[in-house]
Design a protein around this motif. Structure first.
Motif, PDB file in Angstrom:
ATOM      1  N   SER A   1       7.283  -3.205   4.023  1.00 32.19           N
ATOM      2  CA  SER A   1       7.259  -2.237   2.891  1.00 32.19           C
ATOM      3  C   SER A   1       5.784  -1.498   2.662  1.00 32.19           C
ATOM      4  N   LYS A   2       4.628  -1.993   2.986  1.00 34.52           N
ATOM      5  CA  LYS A   2       3.439  -1.266   3.160  1.00 34.52           C
ATOM      6  C   LYS A   2       3.263  -0.317   3.983  1.00 34.52           C
ATOM      7  N   ALA A   3       3.850  -0.799   5.247  1.00 40.15           N
ATOM      8  CA  ALA A   3       3.865   0.105   6.527  1.00 40.15           C
ATOM      9  C   ALA A   3       4.471   1.594   6.143  1.00 40.15           C
ATOM     10  N   VAL A   4       5.475   1.648   5.455  1.00 41.78           N
ATOM     11  CA  VAL A   4       6.315   2.713   5.073  1.00 41.78           C
ATOM     12  C   VAL A   4       5.947   3.221   3.939  1.00 41.78           C
ATOM     13  N   GLY A   5       5.002   2.738   3.168  1.00 38.59           N
ATOM     14  CA  GLY A   5       4.699   3.352   1.881  1.00 38.59           C
ATOM     15  C   GLY A   5       5.036   2.719   0.647  1.00 38.59           C
TER      16      GLY A   5
END
Lengths: 145, 609
Positions: B54-58
């Motif tokens: 989730s962090k990676a995709v923002g």
């Protein structure tokens, strides 16, 4: 509908020659066995089995007010209209024609012609007039049926 | 937002949705005491995956939340917090929140969520007293870190994990999907993020000895395959009809062998649409748990036959009715603990949900050991509500079926769980829509069973092929109660009601299929076949010229130009390769009614619609 492609499939309906944007045409098949639909409009030929899919078939000739008489050259062309397959009965498939804009001309302005609303334009081929057909419009009434 | 980024996010949400439902089972298992390490690991992996991805995709909010979630799970994992009902409840609520987030984000990628309540609950979760102090140091540390969400969650994760070397090894695997989009943002995203996912899912199921590898295929691909196979089978049957005229025995043999093969091919490809009922059943565990909690009841659920397979579309549509039935069983069926005690039953109520195949149908049973239905009471209630006429003599079954009437609600008190008088009628309507049936069995004091019968698939139905004025039509067998050739004595023509078939004391209105479709060349009724249709609210009989036979037919959609064509539910391809219309008999009945009410002939029916 015509997009950027300028290729047209020329067909015969009765004695008149028409052109349909080639990109709408998915395939051309012989006259299939059709199951008539009771109470359907007269130009609704029936439903057919195209490799496991049921497809409605319209008779363009009847739709455009001609007589629908089938011969050995009578063919069904399968069109893609808004993502749906639809079969259309035509008398004869002639050729694929590339049309440049300069070959086309405005349709003769005769308001009373009943088919004029389906006709996008005309061009000449072998000294004969070929009508560019807006199939979706021509079948519009068929859709409501 | 760039398309690439959007795709990445949507891909992530799909994946998250899947993993969340996969893992729900583990939460429930935790509570029932089987807090084995594998379960916790699975949950932990989920949280960790979600956090990273989730962090990676923002999706920063989700990242922060899952970070806290992960920390909380770690505390349970390390034994600082016991996996009891209060902590599992919190976990489940977090799980719900995550699902809501995923759903919300699916609708709007910029949606925002407030998880602060759950966050602080997780942070401040206290164990009973607070006796144990020694392992707390670490947890405190972790909690401190997360108080400032600004602190990079990514960086803190390895710190927490360090003591667990085996866990680290696992994470090596699970980190990959999370890391991939980060490491290679220029690479086409869906490929990068989705490819490792099945691997992760497979390893999550790893504790089962035999892991069947699965492949996710789009429904449209399966449909295309089914169409092709259907066509193959038809061509094969045409071929088979011709072999008598062929001399070569090799050709004949080959055709016959091909026949077997194509049949097998058809069965296998039909099977592709079939999925086990398991995921839906497992959701019901959760429903029972939550409902029982809300009502302060102690209810356990037992699942059997979860591996039973059914068409995916049928399964999707049966979900809501099942939820209703299950809630109903827990709320209305199972009595309060005091009542149960007084009746000499165990305080804990039991609900059994089972699935099985019976004569070509799927049977789902919802059974409770509660108070049972009281037929007389139901009837009285229905009379009071004006749903039925007073003084009717009803069989027990008929009385039970009253609960399916719209506006019927048995419980005196309306709870927030059930009892608003909607629901049961919706249950029945939904099941009917699937060509299914529902029946009730109940004994006062012993419990109630709801039995749902469903067709295994909507793609194939049993149909009766009939002819009418040289047209062939298919009538779904589910509608046909019986067929007979009427005799002169059974027929009455009434000027007001039209033709009536008198059958064993019943007066059935007679509808001619030919009339409905405007087909000419009608025979006298005594030369025709009457099909008695009892699937609708009122029975009636339909006249056709003849019956060709009974076949299994593959249901095909009609084109948009025929979608509104009345009296027809679809089409199919018969054995000779020609299409035929599938009749919706209940439509015929409506037409009949409207004709009876309006004496003037209906207008605008010349066209197909």
């Amino acid at each position: 509908m015509t997009g950027t492609d300028s290729r047209y499939l020329c067909i015969h309906l009765g004695n008149d020659e028409f052109a349909i944007p080639l990109l709408l045409v998915k395939e051309v098949i012989g006259l299939p066995d059709m199951t008539p639909i009771p109470q359907a409009a007269s130009h609704f030929s029936g439903i057919m089995n195209l490799r496991g899919k049921i497809i409605s078939v319209m008779d363009l000739r009847v739709k455009l007010g001609m007589k629908g008489q089938s011969t050995s050259e009578t063919t069904v062309i399968i069109l893609d209209i808004d993502g749906h397959s639809l079969g259309v009965v035509v008398d004869k498939v002639n050729s694929v024609q590339v049309l440049s804009p300069e070959m086309m001309s405005e349709k003769p302005a005769i308001d009373s012609t009943r088919a004029s609303e389906y006709i996008q334009g005309v061009f000449r081929r072998h000294d004969k007039i070929v009508l560019i057909l807006d199939v979706a419009k021509a079948l519009q009434a068929g859709k409501a049926a | 937002m760039e398309d690439f980024e959007k795709e990445l996010k949507i891909g992530f949400l799909e994946e998250a949705d899947q993993s969340l439902s996969d893992v729900e089972q583990c939460f429930l298992a935790l509570e029932t005491g089987s807090s084995d390490a594998e379960n916790l690991n699975k949950i932990f992996r989920l949280a960790h995956n979600l956090k990273g991805s989730s962090k990676a995709v923002g999706f920063a909010e989700m990242g922060d939340f899952t970070h806290e979630f992960e920390t909380f799970i770690l505390r349970i994992k390390n034994g600082e917090i016991p996996a009891d009902s209060s902590s599992v409840s919190l976990l489940l609520r977090c799980n719900d929140f995550l699902r809501d987030m995923v759903q919300g984000l699916k609708e709007n990628l910029d949606a925002s969520f407030d998880g602060s309540g759950l966050l602080s609950e997780m942070r401040n979760f206290q164990v009973g007293g607070s006796a144990e102090t020694e392992p707390e140091a670490e947890a405190e540390e972790a909690a401190d870190e997360s108080v400032e969400p600004a602190l990079e969650a990514h960086a803190s994760a390895p710190v927490e994990i360090e003591p667990n070397l085996d866990l680290l090894a696992e994470l090596m695997g699970t980190l990959q999907p999370a890391a991939a989009p980060v490491a290679a943002p220029a690479v086409p995203a869906p490929v990068a993020s989705s490819a490792p996912a099945p691997a992760a899912a497979a390893s999550a199921n790893g504790h089962a000895a035999v892991v069947e590898e699965t492949l996710r295929v789009s429904v449209s691909k399966v449909e295309t395959l089914l169409n092709a196979v259907g066509e193959l089978v038809i061509l094969q049957s045409v071929l088979r009809e011709q072999i008598a005229s062929v001399d070569s025995s090799l050709v004949r043999k080959t055709v016959l062998q091909m026949g077997k093969l194509s049949k097998e091919l058809q069965d296998v490809s039909m099977g592709l649409r079939m999925v086990p009922v398991k995921p839906t059943f497992q959701k019901m565990q959760r429903i029972v748990r939550d409902t029982a909690k809300a009502l302060n009841k102690d209810v356990s659920i037992q699942l059997t036959g979860e591996e039973t397979e059914i068409d995916k579309t049928v399964l999707e549509k049966i979900n809501d009715p099942l939820v209703h039935l299950i809630r109903n069983s827990v709320d209305h069926g199972i009595e309060s603990a005091d009542k149960r005690k007084a009746a000499g039953k165990s305080e804990k109520g039991h609900v059994t949900l089972s699935a099985s195949h019976r004569s070509g149908k799927l049977v789902i049973e919802v059974r409770d050991d509660g108070g049972g239905l009281n037929g007389a009471k139901l009837q009285k209630k229905a009379e009071e509500k004006g749903l039925i006429k007073p003084g009717l003599t009803l069989s027990e079954k008929e009385a039970f079926n009253l609960i399916f009437l719209p506006g019927f609600s048995t419980k005196e008190q309306v709870t927030d769980v059930s009892g608003r008088g909607v629901g049961m009628d919706v249950v029945r309507t939904n099941i009917k829509d699937l060509n299914g049936e529902v029946e009730i069995d109940s004994k006062i004091g012993e419990g109630t069973v709801f039995r749902i019968f469903l067709p295994l698939t909507l793609a194939i139905i049993d149909g009766m092929v009939v002819t009418q004025s040289s047209h062939r039509f298919v009538i779904p067998l589910a509608h046909v109660h019986e067929t007979l050739q009427p005799t002169e004595a059974q027929l009455q023509t009434n000027h007001q009601l039209g033709q009536i078939l008198m059958l064993r004391g019943e007066n059935l209105p007679l509808v001619r299929l030919g009339d409905f479709f405007g087909l000419s060349a009608q025979h006298p009724a005594t030369k025709m076949i009457a099909m008695v249709i009892r699937s609708g609210p009122q029975p009636f009989a339909m006249l056709v010229d003849d019956i060709v036979g009974q076949f299994q037919v593959v249901v095909k959609q009609l084109g948009p130009e025929l979608q509104n064509y009345k009296g027809v539910s679809g089409s199919t391809i018969l054995g000779d390769g020609k299409p035929a219309l599938i009749i919706e008999p209940l439509d015929l009945r409506h037409r009949k009614l409207s004709l009876a009410k309006v004496p003037t002939p209906p207008k605008g029916e010349g066209a197909a619609a």
